[in-house]
Design a protein around this motif. Structure first.
Motif, mmCIF file in Angstrom:
data_model
loop_
_atom_site.group_PDB
_atom_site.id
_atom_site.type_symbol
_atom_site.label_atom_id
_atom_site.label_comp_id
_atom_site.label_asym_id
_atom_site.label_seq_id
_atom_site.Cartn_x
_atom_site.Cartn_y
_atom_site.Cartn_z
ATOM 1 N N TRP A 1 -0.226 12.016 -1.179
ATOM 2 C CA TRP A 1 -1.562 11.544 -0.815
ATOM 3 C C TRP A 1 -2.499 11.767 -1.989
ATOM 4 O O TRP A 1 -2.192 12.501 -2.927
ATOM 5 C CB TRP A 1 -2.082 12.311 0.395
ATOM 6 C CG TRP A 1 -1.322 12.056 1.649
ATOM 7 C CD1 TRP A 1 -1.631 11.184 2.649
ATOM 8 C CD2 TRP A 1 -0.105 12.696 2.053
ATOM 9 N NE1 TRP A 1 -0.691 11.229 3.646
ATOM 10 C CE2 TRP A 1 0.260 12.137 3.303
ATOM 11 C CE3 TRP A 1 0.721 13.663 1.480
ATOM 12 C CZ2 TRP A 1 1.402 12.535 3.991
ATOM 13 C CZ3 TRP A 1 1.868 14.059 2.162
ATOM 14 C CH2 TRP A 1 2.190 13.498 3.392
ATOM 15 N N GLY A 2 -3.649 11.147 -1.950
ATOM 16 C CA GLY A 2 -4.645 11.315 -2.994
ATOM 17 C C GLY A 2 -5.447 10.041 -3.163
ATOM 18 O O GLY A 2 -5.337 9.093 -2.381
ATOM 19 N N THR A 3 -6.250 10.021 -4.204
ATOM 20 C CA THR A 3 -7.068 8.844 -4.474
ATOM 21 C C THR A 3 -7.423 8.799 -5.950
ATOM 22 O O THR A 3 -7.490 9.842 -6.613
ATOM 23 C CB THR A 3 -8.356 8.850 -3.621
ATOM 24 O OG1 THR A 3 -9.061 7.623 -3.804
ATOM 25 C CG2 THR A 3 -9.275 10.016 -3.998
ATOM 26 N N VAL A 4 -7.623 7.603 -6.456
ATOM 27 C CA VAL A 4 -8.058 7.426 -7.840
ATOM 28 C C VAL A 4 -9.580 7.521 -7.863
ATOM 29 O O VAL A 4 -10.279 6.730 -7.224
ATOM 30 C CB VAL A 4 -7.593 6.073 -8.404
ATOM 31 C CG1 VAL A 4 -8.098 5.898 -9.837
ATOM 32 C CG2 VAL A 4 -6.062 5.977 -8.363
ATOM 33 N N LEU A 5 -10.077 8.510 -8.591
ATOM 34 C CA LEU A 5 -11.512 8.751 -8.683
ATOM 35 C C LEU A 5 -12.097 8.008 -9.883
ATOM 36 O O LEU A 5 -11.427 7.800 -10.895
ATOM 37 C CB LEU A 5 -11.778 10.249 -8.842
ATOM 38 C CG LEU A 5 -11.271 11.161 -7.716
ATOM 39 C CD1 LEU A 5 -11.420 12.624 -8.122
ATOM 40 C CD2 LEU A 5 -12.014 10.882 -6.420
ATOM 41 N N ASP A 6 -13.346 7.632 -9.759
ATOM 42 C CA ASP A 6 -14.057 7.085 -10.911
ATOM 43 C C ASP A 6 -14.292 8.198 -11.933
ATOM 44 O O ASP A 6 -14.281 9.386 -11.601
ATOM 45 C CB ASP A 6 -15.403 6.503 -10.474
ATOM 46 C CG ASP A 6 -15.239 5.276 -9.596
ATOM 47 O OD1 ASP A 6 -14.266 4.522 -9.795
ATOM 48 O OD2 ASP A 6 -16.082 5.087 -8.695
ATOM 49 N N ASP A 7 -14.487 7.811 -13.176
ATOM 50 C CA ASP A 7 -14.814 8.805 -14.189
ATOM 51 C C ASP A 7 -16.060 9.579 -13.760
ATOM 52 O O ASP A 7 -17.057 8.984 -13.332
ATOM 53 C CB ASP A 7 -15.078 8.123 -15.536
ATOM 54 C CG ASP A 7 -13.817 7.525 -16.131
ATOM 55 O OD1 ASP A 7 -12.713 7.912 -15.701
ATOM 56 O OD2 ASP A 7 -13.930 6.647 -17.017
ATOM 57 N N HIS A 8 -15.974 10.889 -13.840
ATOM 58 C CA HIS A 8 -17.079 11.802 -13.506
ATOM 59 C C HIS A 8 -17.401 11.831 -12.009
ATOM 60 O O HIS A 8 -18.413 12.419 -11.612
ATOM 61 C CB HIS A 8 -18.358 11.442 -14.282
ATOM 62 C CG HIS A 8 -18.124 11.276 -15.755
ATOM 63 N ND1 HIS A 8 -17.661 12.295 -16.556
ATOM 64 C CD2 HIS A 8 -18.268 10.189 -16.569
ATOM 65 C CE1 HIS A 8 -17.538 11.848 -17.807
ATOM 66 N NE2 HIS A 8 -17.905 10.591 -17.838
ATOM 67 N N GLU A 9 -16.561 11.230 -11.168
ATOM 68 C CA GLU A 9 -16.803 11.301 -9.719
ATOM 69 C C GLU A 9 -16.476 12.702 -9.219
ATOM 70 O O GLU A 9 -15.381 13.219 -9.457
ATOM 71 C CB GLU A 9 -15.951 10.272 -8.980
ATOM 72 C CG GLU A 9 -16.158 10.295 -7.455
ATOM 73 C CD GLU A 9 -15.289 9.281 -6.720
ATOM 74 O OE1 GLU A 9 -15.310 9.283 -5.472
ATOM 75 O OE2 GLU A 9 -14.582 8.489 -7.391
ATOM 76 N N PRO A 10 -17.379 13.353 -8.494
ATOM 77 C CA PRO A 10 -17.090 14.700 -7.981
ATOM 78 C C PRO A 10 -16.058 14.657 -6.855
ATOM 79 O O PRO A 10 -15.935 13.652 -6.141
ATOM 80 C CB PRO A 10 -18.453 15.177 -7.470
ATOM 81 C CG PRO A 10 -19.201 13.919 -7.152
ATOM 82 C CD PRO A 10 -18.746 12.891 -8.163
ATOM 83 N N VAL A 11 -15.335 15.760 -6.697
ATOM 84 C CA VAL A 11 -14.286 15.783 -5.682
ATOM 85 C C VAL A 11 -14.841 15.909 -4.267
ATOM 86 O O VAL A 11 -14.071 15.827 -3.302
ATOM 87 C CB VAL A 11 -13.288 16.930 -5.949
ATOM 88 C CG1 VAL A 11 -12.513 16.690 -7.218
ATOM 89 C CG2 VAL A 11 -14.003 18.277 -5.976
#
Length: 329
Positions: free
Chosen positions: A192-202
């Motif tokens: 599981w997981g997700t691709v975050l945008d650059d500098h996106e907080p968790v």
């Protein structure tokens, strides 16, 4: 390494499987979680009718939920609907049993079940519960026996690994990767997981919706396998236990497994807000495109031959697309 997907079975899963085929995923696995899902075999049959190429299979079947003849007959039916595209995975039952208050099935039971199930598909007479039986399907009621279908076994410890090597065609792992993953020609790993945008907080709304349900499994797994003390060692663990503890012991499993792989339940939400989100990158494959790509490279280096990604949140298409883009980067 093949890139596949998985879905916690829902009414729209057949459409999501068709979407996954159009996007280019190799296989779609569908959960056998009767306590919260439509029937896995009905769902796969509908998916078979809406697709032409993508591999299909239940991942994972929980043996105690059905007689081996029922699963053998359903497997044969799906093979007729999607010839050459079916694989089947079995597991001892994490949420598929624990969410109903049971423990996992024993490996002794799994061994006997798999022998009966595979014998039935070969057209043999097998013994189950003191009775001898064989698939009696006439022409037009199922494919002719033997029905050849790959079987993967969900295992983590040495007992499960031995059963997988003896009776399986591959390994279906999740939560952690066993040391023997490289011993199998087919080693699928569910994550599981997700691709975050650059500098996106968790702790962004997107990270919570798309990564949170997978992150919550770290709490559920810690509780089931290590007990309350294992949960207390995690960020937000005390807050999680405070919510779960409101239920009586005979119904506590309902609080633990509610929302499994779909959404955060009340206990999960309390832990997330108390700082538990800080472990998102540690317990799921979440990060920027480059970070996810490096994580996938590491899995391949460890012997995983098929990565199985379950998207979460309201925008399944975008999650599938972003993960596939990271895998191809």
């Amino acid at each position: 390494m093949e890139v596949s997907c998985a879905f916690p079975t829902a009414l729209d899963t057949p459409d999501h499987v068709a979407l996954a085929e159009r996007l280019g995923f190799s296989r779609a696995w569908v959960y056998d979680t009767s306590q919260q899902s439509p029937d896995v075999w009905m769902t796969l049959a509908l998916a078979a009718e809406r697709t032409e190429r993508i591999g299909l299979g239940p991942g994972v079947l929980v043996p105690s939920l059905r007689h081996p003849m029922v699963n053998a007959s359903a497997t044969a039916t799906l093979c007729a609907l999607a010839p050459g595209r079916v694989a089947v995975a079995f597991g001892t039952g994490f949420s598929g049993r624990r969410a109903m208050g049971y423990g996992a099935v024993t490996w002794k039971f799994m061994d006997a079940y798999l022998r009966a199930y595979r014998g039935l598909l070969r057209g043999e007479v097998v013994e189950w519960e003191g009775a001898r039986m064989r698939m009696l399907h006439p022409d037009g009621h199922a494919p002719a026996r033997p029905v050849d279908v790959p079987v993967l076994v969900g295992a983590l410890g040495p007992k499960g690994g031995a059963v997988a090597k003896d009776l399986g065609d591959g390994l279906f792992a999740t939560l952690q990767i066993p040391d023997y993953v490289g011993d199998f020609p087919w080693s699928a790993y569910l994550l599981w997981g997700t691709v975050l945008d650059d500098h996106e907080p968790v702790d962004s709304p997107h990270a919570r919706a798309a990564g949170g349900p997978g992150w919550a499994l770290s709490l559920h797994g810690a509780y089931e396998f290590g007990g309350p003390e294992a949960v207390r060692a995690l960020p937000g663990g005390d807050e999680w236990l405070a919510v779960v503890g409101k239920a009586g012991e005979d119904e506590r499993h309902l609080s633990v497994h509610s929302g499994h792989c779909v959404e955060l339940n009340d206990a999960d939400d309390a832990a997330w807000r108390a700082g538990g989100h800080s472990t998102l990158r540690d317990v799921t494959l979440s990060g920027t495109t480059d970070e996810v790509r490096r994580g996938l490279d590491d899995l391949a280096a460890r012997g995983v031959t098929e990565v199985v990604y379950q998207p979460c949140g309201p925008d399944v298409r975008t999650e599938l697309e972003r993960f596939l883009d990271a895998a191809r980067a």
